[in-house]
Write an enzyme that holds these catalytic residues in place. Structure first.
Site, short mmCIF file in Angstrom:
data_model
loop_
_atom_site.label_atom_id
_atom_site.label_comp_id
_atom_site.label_asym_id
_atom_site.label_seq_id
_atom_site.Cartn_x
_atom_site.Cartn_y
_atom_site.Cartn_z
N ASP A 1 114.83 2.52 -28.25
CA ASP A 1 115.05 1.71 -27.05
C ASP A 1 113.81 1.91 -26.18
OD1 ASP A 1 115.97 0.12 -25.03
OD2 ASP A 1 117.94 1.08 -24.87
C1 BGC Z 1 117.63 -1.87 -22.97
C2 BGC Z 1 117.58 -2.60 -24.30
C3 BGC Z 1 116.52 -3.66 -24.24
C4 BGC Z 1 115.20 -3.01 -23.90
C5 BGC Z 1 114.06 -3.99 -23.81
C6 BGC Z 1 116.28 -1.38 -22.54
O1 BGC Z 1 116.31 -0.89 -21.23
O2 BGC Z 1 118.52 -0.79 -23.07
O3 BGC Z 1 118.82 -3.17 -24.57
O4 BGC Z 1 116.46 -4.35 -25.44
O5 BGC Z 1 115.30 -2.36 -22.63
O6 BGC Z 1 114.19 -4.77 -22.68
#
Ligand code: BGC
Length: 745
Positions: free
Chosen positions: A229
């Site tokens: 993530d």
């Molecule tokens: C989120 C993800 C997301 C990623 C990119 C993170 O903060 O948890 O779900 O895909 O950011 O934006």
């Protein structure tokens, strides 16, 4: 030549560089050998391709894309085919924008109604989450665009999400929190899996060898790439050794250098970096093969699909006196009240925020059908400004002069979002006061809800004969709402999560969101309806609930026990006067189980369309694996033999037909040793007879004890080693050793 075939030509530095981002949304190229950078972007219910700059909180502007219903809505359709079609459309849009991987779907379990990000997740149940997630991934990837199945795993809250340790026993972890991931991974091989921010039992997901390698790859056979993530990597060197392939977003080369240094210092086997680089190259190959510079999509068609999906996601919670559907042909006036009718809340805040290609609002869509029979009053403002009393009075008088009052209530955007959890599940007080005022003026109240996480209804549901749960429905939700209110669509959505009477009733309540860096999942497997049912807790609207404008009768349930599945057949008759769609739900339970089990668990479901007055036969297979539980000592899934209850119905609390079937158990390969109890030895197919002949044949006091059921109850919990240690025990150390040896399989 594929890009992966260049692997051997790459230096250690180049391999390391391939396994972290080059920018917020792209990987790095290796120009020397012609490897291009590829783009990954959010997701999940639309394509969020940012024009310039980048952030993961949805702040920077992005190109217009269809905003399909977020998972909270789509999950309530219980319609896998629909999810697949939405996946295909998402794939078309991603391809048209040159996006190689769409970051979604999110299939985390809704453990508590308070999770601020529940709008991005499908269900409190792993089967619904897994089936819907799998269908969406299948559709998306059929277009040559990868998915990123997220957030792996146990990311069930936003509070302290970058550090918190989700402390979960292995059974709930396997049976509830990993189960949907297991399904999607084994059925679809998503191109990427996104590991979550949090720790699991003390170890960051991004560094968790058990999670990323033992379970994901060795047990489930995952072949794709694990991406972090955004910002989830704490220690890249540990992560890569554990099975992390790609760090996102960019670290400016810092952690690439750490990897190289660790290999040079002998602290990290270069093979780990090579493997991660290979997976990155394989992903590039898939993306390049799927790309199509001439791809485009039909904006109108996708809007129509978004409307269809939204219509199928709406759940009719209540419809006393058949107040709905409204008659499009009548002369009745309709008071439409509530700012949400004019200014829809159609998606949640954070990284999933889509810039929609267009936006329908319910007020305009209702007016298209009913013309000047529609009278509008805002009733409240979204930011709480304005003179509440005057707006309320205006709304009440609008309601008083109409035949029916359709009242749009819901959660203001600031009450739920990625990044923080909710503090309560109540509707805002000013909206409840408005409801009371409108109801006093006109009893024919239809409440239409807009909310990403569930809201409490128990305090006010008696005031509204009809309640329509409209979730966050995406850009075409306004039209879909009008379709349902006027009966253009006969509602078929079902709750994928329970609406409790009180927040405090939620099984996870006392263990949410934890403290001091830990959240203990003390409710075990009893998540959502499993917990409410186990305690016979009254709920406002149960899991699986949803009404239709027609009614269905269930008859002639037949269950055929086959080797690999239970084949269920049931007749569903549409006993009303409108064509309709029923979601047939199959639950199983094993009342005499020797381990803690849910009263009933959803084991399968299907969609049946039945014309008015007709009967359809639903045939549903429940794979034998759905009867299994995870035995943490044996380390395996096992089906316990016994009389299973098979229940089929319209919700978890509306079982229409049920029966019992006898299912043979798996042979559970438990290792018996001196720490196993007398009862465990006696229960074991192999150990039982051995122990009996060792102990019961003699005249010892122990044999007398074991022959007496009451005594056996008392001594059954004694480990055999302790028995052997007793003075005068008929089983000495040598005898015990012999027994343990002969019990070995
Ligand atoms: C989120 C993800 C997301 C990623 C990119 C993170 O903060 O948890 O779900 O895909 O950011 O934006």
């Amino acid at each position: 030549m594929t890009h992966a075939e260049h692997l051997d030509e790459l230096t250690l530095e180049e391999k390391a560089s391939l396994t972290s981002g080059g920018s917020f949304w792209s990987t790095k190229a290796v120009e020397r050998v012609g490897i291009p950078a590829v783009t990954l972007t959010d997701g999940p219910h639309g394509v969020r391709l940012q024009r310039q700059g980048g952030d993961h909180l949805g702040l920077a502007d992005s190109v217009p894309a269809t905003c399909f219903p977020p998972a909270v809505a789509l999950g309530a359709s219980w319609d896998a085919d629909l999810a697949r079609r939405v996946g295909v459309a998402l794939g078309e849009e991603a391809k048209a924008e040159g996006v190689g991987v769409l970051l979604g779907p999110g299939i985390n379990i809704k453990r508590s109604p308070l999770c601020g990000r529940n709008f991005e997740y499908f269900s409190e149940d792993p089967l619904v989450s897994g089936v819907m997630g799998s269908a969406l991934v299948g559709g998306l990837q059929s277009q040559g665009v990868g998915s990123s199945l997220k957030h792996f795993a146990a990311n069930n809250q936003e509070t302290d999400r970058l550090r918190i340790s989700a402390d979960v026993d292995e059974r709930p972890l396997r049976e509830i929190y990993l189960r949907a991931f297991q399904r999607v991974v084994t059925e679809q091989q998503p191109w990427t899996v996104m590991c979550s921010y949090n720790k699991i039992n003390g170890v960051y997901a991004s560094e968790n060898h058990w999670l990323l390698t033992t379970v994901l790859r060795e047990e489930w056979g995952y072949e794709g790439l694990v991406v972090s993530d955004w910002g989830a990597v704490d220690n890249r060197v540990t992560g890569v050794a554990a099975g992390l392939d790609l760090e996102m977003p960019a670290s400016g080369g810092r952690t690439d250098a750490e990897l190289v240094a660790a290999v040079r210092a002998g602290d990290l086997d270069e093979q780990h970096v090579t493997t991660a680089a290979r997976r990155a190259l394989e992903l590039v190959d898939k993306i390049v093969a799927g790309a199509d510079a001439s791809a485009s999509y039909d904006v109108d068609e996708h809007h129509a699909l978004a409307r269809e999906a939204a219509g199928r996601s709406i759940v009719l919670l209540k419809n006393d006196g058949d107040l709905l559907p409204l008659d499009p042909g009548s002369d009745d006036t309709i008071a439409v009240i509530g700012e949400f009718a004019r200014t829809p809340r159609y998606q949640g805040a954070g990284s999933s925020l889509i810039n929609p290609t267009r936006l329908d609002d319910a007020l305009s869509e209702l007016t298209k059908i009913a013309g000047d029979r529609v009278r509008f009053a805002p009733g409240f403002t979204l930011d709480g400004s304005g003179d509440a009393a005057s707006m309320r009075a205006d709304a009440a008088s609008t309601a008083a002069s109409a035949s029916v009052a359709v009242l749009f209530l819901g959660l203001p955007a600031h009450e739920e979002s990625e990044g923080f959890d909710r503090e309560h599940i109540d509707l805002p007080a000013d909206q409840l006061e408005l409801l009371a005022a409108v109801q006093a003026a006109n009893e024919n109240v239809v409440v239409v809800l807009s909310n990403g996480g569930i809201v409490r209804t128990s305090t006010w549901q008696h005031l509204a004969p009809s309640i329509v749960e409209g979730w966050l429905l995406g850009q075409a939700g306004g039209g879909a709402t009008a379709d349902v209110l006027f009966g253009v669509i006969n509602p078929s959505g079902r709750l994928a999560e329970t609406i409790p009477v009180r927040l405090e009733d939620s099984p996870a309540h006392l263990g949410f969101p934890g403290a001091f860096g830990h959240v203990r999942y003390g409710e075990d497997i009893f998540v959502g309806y499993r917990g409410y049912d186990a305690r016979s807790t009254e709920v406002s609207f149960p899991f699986g609930h949803g009404l239709s404008y027609t009614s269905f009768a269930y008859d002639n349930l037949a269950v055929d026990v086959q080797d690999a599945s239970l084949r269920i057949q049931v007749e569903v008759t549409n006993t009303g006067s409108r064509d309709g769609r029923e979601i047939v739900q199959v639950y199983t339970g094993l009342p005499d189980s020797t381990v803690p089990r849910a009263t009933r668990s959803l084991a399968a479901f299907t969609v049946v369309d039945v014309a008015a007055g007709s009967t359809a036969t639903a045939t549903i297979d429940v794979p034998r694996s759905e009867l299994a539980y995870f035995h943490p000592v044996a380390g395996q899934w096992t089906v316990e033999g016994g009389e299973y209850r098979v229940e089929v119905g319209a919700s978890s609390r509306d079982i229409r037909v049920s029966t019992h079937v006898s299912v043979a158990g798996d042979d559970l390969a438990l290792t018996l040793d001196e720490t196993s109890t007398i009862a465990e030895w006696l229960d074991d197919e192999r150990g039982g007879p051995l122990l009996r002949s060792a102990l019961l044949d003699g005249e010892s006091g122990l044999s007398g004890m074991l022959a007496d059921p009451e005594m056996l109850k008392m001594v059954g919990s004694m480990p055999l080693g302790r028995v052997a240690a007793f003075p005068g025990s008929p089983l000495d150390e040598a005898g015990l050793d012999e027994l343990v040896q002969s019990a070995k399989r």
